[in-house]
Write a protein that holds these residues in place. Structure first.
Motif, PDB file in Angstrom:
ATOM      1  N   ARG A  89       0.844  -1.185   0.000  1.00 45.47           N
ATOM      2  CA  ARG A  89       0.000   0.000   0.000  1.00 45.47           C
ATOM      3  C   ARG A  89       0.887   1.245   0.000  1.00 45.47           C
ATOM      4  N   ARG A 146       0.279   7.156   2.720  1.00 46.38           N
ATOM      5  CA  ARG A 146      -0.433   8.424   2.541  1.00 46.38           C
ATOM      6  C   ARG A 146       0.425   9.640   2.866  1.00 46.38           C
ATOM      7  N   ASP A 205      -6.985   4.924  -0.540  1.00 48.37           N
ATOM      8  CA  ASP A 205      -5.662   4.314  -0.573  1.00 48.37           C
ATOM      9  C   ASP A 205      -5.394   3.745  -1.963  1.00 48.37           C
ATOM     10  N   THR A 206      -4.124   3.473  -2.219  1.00 47.84           N
ATOM     11  CA  THR A 206      -3.764   2.800  -3.454  1.00 47.84           C
ATOM     12  C   THR A 206      -2.550   1.919  -3.216  1.00 47.84           C
ATOM     13  N   ASP A 207      -2.435   0.874  -4.015  1.00 44.19           N
ATOM     14  CA  ASP A 207      -1.232   0.057  -3.998  1.00 44.19           C
ATOM     15  C   ASP A 207      -0.517   0.172  -5.339  1.00 44.19           C
TER      16      ASP A 207
END
Length: 101
Positions: A1, A4, A43-45
């Motif tokens: 992940r 942030r 969120d992003t991976d």
């Protein structure tokens, strides 16, 4: 992940957006942030982050802008608003009419 806390420095691209609007020439400036607000919404991976930035107003030593952060799947990651102090270093500030863009 993707962490942030790595997103605010990536989001601080509005001086670059102003440089792109001005285009090439002899005018040089620096624009430190007075306020950089980042609202993270997802969120992003993913490895790639797109910052879509615009500066709709720059006048008399001040500029304001906004941006959105996206990953490469089209997921909205965050919203950005920024206020900058613009200090001329060299040249005459150009007049840029972005109304037709």
């Amino acid at each position: 992940r993707f962490d942030r806390l790595a997103l605010p420095p990536i989001a601080d691209t509005l001086p670059g957006a102003m440089t792109q609007a001005i285009g090439p020439g002899g005018y040089r400036f620096y624009a430190p942030s007075l306020d950089l607000t980042v609202q993270l919404v997802d969120d992003t991976d993913r490895e790639w982050i797109l910052v879509d930035a615009e500066v709709p107003r720059a006048r008399v030593g001040w500029a304001v802008g906004r941006a959105t952060l996206w990953d490469d799947t089209g997921r909205l990651l965050g919203l950005v608003s920024q206020a900058m102090y613009v200090k001329s270093l060299a040249g005459t500030p150009p007049t840029v009419d972005a109304a037709a863009r």
